[in-house]
Structures are given as structure tokens and as C-alpha cells.
Scaffold this motif. Structure first.
Motif, PDB file in Angstrom:
ATOM      1  N   UNK A  96       0.776  -1.198   0.071  1.00 45.20           N
ATOM      2  CA  UNK A  96       0.057  -0.140   0.078  1.00 45.20           C
ATOM      3  C   UNK A  96       0.856   1.350  -0.054  1.00 45.20           C
ATOM      4  N   UNK A  97       2.051   1.162   0.780  1.00 41.69           N
ATOM      5  CA  UNK A  97       2.933   2.337   0.402  1.00 41.69           C
ATOM      6  C   UNK A  97       3.431   2.541  -0.888  1.00 41.69           C
ATOM      7  N   UNK A  98       3.868   1.575  -1.237  1.00 46.34           N
ATOM      8  CA  UNK A  98       4.272   1.767  -2.709  1.00 46.34           C
ATOM      9  C   UNK A  98       3.106   2.288  -3.641  1.00 46.34           C
ATOM     10  N   UNK A  99       1.948   1.637  -3.439  1.00 47.11           N
ATOM     11  CA  UNK A  99       0.835   2.377  -4.297  1.00 47.11           C
ATOM     12  C   UNK A  99       0.757   3.694  -3.839  1.00 47.11           C
ATOM     13  N   UNK A 100       0.869   4.128  -2.729  1.00 46.25           N
ATOM     14  CA  UNK A 100       0.743   5.603  -2.321  1.00 46.25           C
ATOM     15  C   UNK A 100       1.886   6.403  -3.060  1.00 46.25           C
ATOM     16  N   UNK A 101       2.878   5.922  -3.024  1.00 47.30           N
ATOM     17  CA  UNK A 101       4.216   6.623  -3.623  1.00 47.30           C
ATOM     18  C   UNK A 101       3.670   6.866  -5.168  1.00 47.30           C
ATOM     19  N   UNK A 102       3.302   5.976  -5.773  1.00 51.43           N
ATOM     20  CA  UNK A 102       2.895   6.210  -7.282  1.00 51.43           C
ATOM     21  C   UNK A 102       1.815   7.029  -7.334  1.00 51.43           C
ATOM     22  N   UNK A 103       0.645   7.169  -6.592  1.00 51.81           N
ATOM     23  CA  UNK A 103      -0.251   8.343  -6.752  1.00 51.81           C
ATOM     24  C   UNK A 103       0.129   9.743  -6.366  1.00 51.81           C
ATOM     25  N   UNK A 104       0.862   9.846  -5.336  1.00 55.61           N
ATOM     26  CA  UNK A 104       1.339  10.943  -4.904  1.00 55.61           C
ATOM     27  C   UNK A 104       2.512  11.611  -5.767  1.00 55.61           C
ATOM     28  N   UNK A 105       3.525  10.744  -6.023  1.00 55.58           N
ATOM     29  CA  UNK A 105       4.364  11.341  -6.931  1.00 55.58           C
ATOM     30  C   UNK A 105       3.726  11.666  -8.590  1.00 55.58           C
ATOM     31  N   UNK A 106       2.459  10.952  -8.982  1.00 51.21           N
ATOM     32  CA  UNK A 106       2.024  11.289 -10.171  1.00 51.21           C
ATOM     33  C   UNK A 106       1.194  12.492  -9.912  1.00 51.21           C
ATOM     34  N   UNK A 107       0.627  12.787  -8.983  1.00 49.76           N
ATOM     35  CA  UNK A 107      -0.343  14.261  -8.878  1.00 49.76           C
ATOM     36  C   UNK A 107       0.902  15.330  -8.547  1.00 49.76           C
ATOM     37  N   UNK A 108       1.836  15.158  -7.854  1.00 53.47           N
ATOM     38  CA  UNK A 108       2.808  16.333  -7.784  1.00 53.47           C
ATOM     39  C   UNK A 108       3.689  16.768  -9.086  1.00 53.47           C
ATOM     40  N   UNK A 109       3.837  15.461  -9.808  1.00 51.49           N
ATOM     41  CA  UNK A 109       4.622  15.880 -11.119  1.00 51.49           C
ATOM     42  C   UNK A 109       3.503  16.300 -12.222  1.00 51.49           C
ATOM     43  N   UNK A 110       2.375  16.283 -12.099  1.00 50.47           N
ATOM     44  CA  UNK A 110       1.450  16.768 -12.956  1.00 50.47           C
ATOM     45  C   UNK A 110       1.384  18.153 -12.760  1.00 50.47           C
ATOM     46  N   UNK A 111       1.151  18.718 -11.182  1.00 52.86           N
ATOM     47  CA  UNK A 111       1.018  19.967 -11.258  1.00 52.86           C
ATOM     48  C   UNK A 111       2.552  20.696 -11.319  1.00 52.86           C
ATOM     49  N   UNK A 112       3.259  20.283 -11.100  1.00 52.80           N
ATOM     50  CA  UNK A 112       5.033  20.856 -11.306  1.00 52.80           C
ATOM     51  C   UNK A 112       5.101  21.073 -12.810  1.00 52.80           C
ATOM     52  N   UNK A 113       4.664  19.970 -13.574  1.00 50.46           N
ATOM     53  CA  UNK A 113       4.872  19.932 -15.074  1.00 50.46           C
ATOM     54  C   UNK A 113       3.919  21.104 -15.502  1.00 50.46           C
TER      55      UNK A 113
END
Length: 423
Positions: A182-199
Motif C-alpha cells: 500500500x505504501x508503494x501504491x501511495x508513492x505512485x499516486x502522490x508522485x504522479x499528482x505532484x509531477x502533474x502540477x509541477x509540469x
């Protein structure tokens, strides 16, 4: 337990290599997904504006012109070229990954997780370097396809993700495995959302090379971490040839050999189901970005970043929904509910002509990723423990694309089997 000496006919185990620190795999997954989501929508937007400049098309960035539904032949040609080259990149990565991933998946079970993590990191790094050359020097678009193929040849993000989840399974017990997954799953989701906003923020002035430079820095750190800081989780490693037909023969035998404890027919049907599901889910991402750039929406980079973040949100909402629904429903019914919400979201996208309706479609996909973990769990239960590495290689090949996908999360009914394997 005392280690016995190897007999002359047995392969010699490799000694454990010393590292700077025994780091966990979560930072690798976070950095890799961050870098990939940072590049995904940016690449589509770059192709769109590159072909628009080549064809003399000034785009439809004004809302007034977006309301005009007249057919523009130049705009249609820009859309066609963008979709075609996106198809070439994805198809090239899939075909090469179909060959390489089946080898790397079983190879990592013998030589350890670190070699696959390093190879996949280098492949992602090489793809980003070629992308920077294309954007900075205005090289031919075909170099993007070349970078995609080289990345798939070295394992791609799917290989890194499979090695990451396999390393968690190597060191976790049945009690802690679900939390670690579940922690790895959360890493995928959080990283994707942060990258989308920064991009979206980096593309305010349409400077397309900036997100690629940031991705290059992150992937460089990730490669060094995988090579020198990651703690190997496979204790008994044996030297094994990578390029051998034994891996492919084992995959064929996985489907054709009869076994009394499982149905090969169901194994093939579940494999087909997850292939169709992943194809629809991942194939829609580039199409949605291209549709958002075109009339009647004509989104700018800021709105596209919001849409990309909404695409990553199901990695968190599906995880929460899966855990809650499993308390009152069987896994099969949970998968059916996820498919229904997938269908509803795609139907809304098909008729979306305004921005609120597009985000409504993204909202309906909040349970879209509950299907793949359930199907993968069913696949895992239909193969023997000695065959796990081979079917994981098949799943990697089905996911052969440089964008994130839902990982394999064990459900409650898998815990009994996990405890049995540990015993």
C-alpha cells in the motif's frame, strides 16, 4: 542455518555485494513515477506544437475560436501526425518489451533485484536524454521512438515496478506485506499528482525542455541510488544466462501444460482480460491529452496538468475503495463495480465538450484501478510458486509502456497462501 557447500554440478551462489546503505525501494518507485508523469503529457504537447509549427497552424488557444466546430483540415492533420507518432512510440515499446520483459522478469529471480533496477533506471535515463536532444536541437521525431525502444529493451518502468514489488515480497511477512504494498501504491499516486502540477507550472511559457531537465536530474539520482544504496533482497543469488530460450519455453509451458490443481483455460482468459483492461486504460491517456489540446476544449498547459493529476488520483482512491469494498463484497463483484465506473467514465469522455464534463469523467474513474489487482491476484493463485517469476514477466510485457500502471496488491484471500508459502 549453516550454509552447505555447492556440489560440482550446481551453480555457485554469488556473495552479497556491499552497498553504501541498505535503502528501501520506495524512493526508486517515487522518483521514477515522478519523472515519467512529468514527461508524459509534455511529450504529447510538444508533438502537437512541433507539428503545428511545421504545418503553419497557429492553434486554437482562444476560447472564442474553440466554440467554432467547423472542420479545419490543418488541425486534423496536426492531430493525425501527433496520434500516429504517439502510436509509433507506444507500439515500439510494446513489441520490444514483449521480448525483453519475459527475459528480465525470470532473470531477476536468480541474479537479484538490483541488476534489473539499475538496467531499468538506465533505460529511463537514456530515453530522457534523447528527448532533451530532440526538444533542444529540434531533431527528428524518430529519435523519440528510438529512445522509447531502448528504454523498453532495458526493462522500462514496468520492469522497475515489478522488481520493486518483488523486493517488497522478498523481505516482508504476511502481516506487513499489505502495508508495504500500500505504501508503494501511495508513492505512485502522490508522485504522479505532484509531477502533474509541477509540469504544468514549468510549461507556463511553453518551454518544453524544462520538465525534461528536471526529469533527467531525478533519474540520475534514482540510478545512483539503485546502484549504490539499494539493499539487495534476494539473498541466494546464482549466475544465470539472460539471453536463453528457456524463459520463453517456460512461458509457453505455463499455458499449455495441464495441472490438476488449476485451470489453464482460466489462466488464459484472465491474461486476456488484464491485457484488454490495461490497453484501454493506458491507451486512453494520450488520446485524452490530444483531445484536450484540440477544439472544442483547447486546454492550456495548466488545465492539462490538472487533468493529468486527476488521472493519477485513482491510484489512491482505488486503493481505499478496494480495501473498503472487500469487507462486504467478494473480489469478483468489486471488479465488476470497477468495470462499471470505467465504462461510465469513458462514456462521459466520449460526449464531453466542456471542461466541467471532462473533470466529471475523471471523477467517475475513481475506482478504475481496482480491477487489475484483483485479476493479478487470481492469476497468481492459478500458477505454482515455482512459476511466479514467469507469469510476472508476462504481466510486465502486457504493461510495456513508460507510464505508470496499477501494481499487484494482494487481497485478503491471498494471505492464507502467503502464510503457506512462508511456512
Amino acid at each position: 542455518m549453516e550454509r552447505r557447500a555447492n556440489s560440482p554440478g550446481e551453480p555457485r551462489a554469488w556473495p552479497t555485494r556491499s552497498v553504501l546503505c541498505r535503502g528501501c525501494v520506495e524512493p526508486l518507485v517515487f522518483l521514477a513515477n515522478f519523472a515519467l508523469v512529468l514527461q508524459g503529457p509534455v511529450t504529447t504537447q510538444y508533438l502537437w506544437h512541433r507539428f503545428s509549427a511545421d504545418l503553419g497552424y497557429n492553434g486554437t488557444r482562444h476560447r472564442g475560436s474553440c466554440s467554432n466546430h467547423s472542420v479545419d483540415p490543418i488541425a486534423q492533420k496536426v492531430e493525425t501526425l501527433t496520434s500516429h507518432w504517439t502510436l509509433y512510440m507506444n507500439l515500439g515499446g510494446f513489441l520490444v518489451g514483449l521480448f525483453s520483459s519475459t527475459l528480465l522478469g525470470a532473470w531477476s529471480d536468480c541474479v537479484g533485484r538490483r541488476p534489473l533496477l539499475v538496467l531499468a533506471s538506465l533505460g529511463l535515463l537514456l530515453q530522457t536524454v534523447l528527448s532533451i536532444f530532440v526538444v533542444q536541437l529540434q531533431l527528428h521525431i524518430g529519435y523519440l521512438v528510438l529512445g522509447r525502444i531502448l528504454c523498453a529493451l532495458l526493462g522500462d518502468f514496468s520492469g522497475l515496478l515489478a522488481a520493486g514489488f518483488a523486493s517488497v515480497a522478498d523481505v516482508s511477512s504476511s502481516r506487513t506485506r499489505t502495508i508495504r504494498m500500500a505504501l508503494l501504491e501511495a508513492c505512485i499516486g502522490v508522485a504522479g499528482m505532484l509531477a502533474s502540477f509541477i509540469g504544468g507550472y514549468l510549461l507556463k511559457e511553453q518551454v518544453y525542455v524544462n520538465p525534461f531537465w528536471l526529469a533527467l536530474a531525478l533519474l540520475t539520482v534514482m540510478t545512483l541510488y539503485a546502484a549504490f544504496c539499494f539493499g539487495e533482497t534476494v539473498k541466494e543469488r546464482t549466475p544465470t544466462r539472460l539471453f536463453t530460450l528457456r524463459h520463453h519455453r517456460s512461458i509457453i509451458q505455463l499455458y499449455v501444460t495441464q495441472a490438476p490443481e488449476k485451470s489453464r483455460k482460466h489462466l488464459a482468459l484472465y491474461s486476456l482480460a488484464i491485457f484488454v483492461m490495461i490497453t484501454v486504460h493506458l491507451g486512453a491517456q494520450d488520446i485524452l491529452t490530444l483531445y484536450e489540446l484540440s477544439a472544442p476544449l483547447c486546454w492550456d498547459s495548466r488545465l492539462i496538468s490538472y487533468g493529468s493529476a486527476a488521472q493519477q488520483l485513482p491510484y489512491l482512491t482505488s486503493l481505499l475503495g478496494l480495501r473498503l469494498l472487500q469487507y462486504c463484497l467478494a473480489d469478483t463483484w468489486v471488479a465488476e463495480i470497477g468495470l462499471i465506473f470505467n465504462i461510465l467514465g469513458m462514456m462521459v469522455f466520449a460526449f464531453a465538450t466542456i471542461t466541467p464534463l471532462m473533470f466529471t469523467g475523471y471523477g467517475l474513474l475513481f475506482l478504475s484501478l481496482v480491477v487489475t489487482p484483483i485479476i493479478r491476484a487470481k492469476l497468481s493463485r492459478r500458477v505454482r510458486q515455482s512459476e511466479q517469476g514467469y507469469w510476472k514477466g508476462i504481466i510486465i510485457a502486457l504493461n510495456s509502456r513508460s507510464f505508470p500502471r496499477a501494481p499487484d496488491l494482494p487481497g485478503p484471500e491471498d494471505r492464507g497462501q502467503e502464510e503457506q508459502h512462508e511456512r
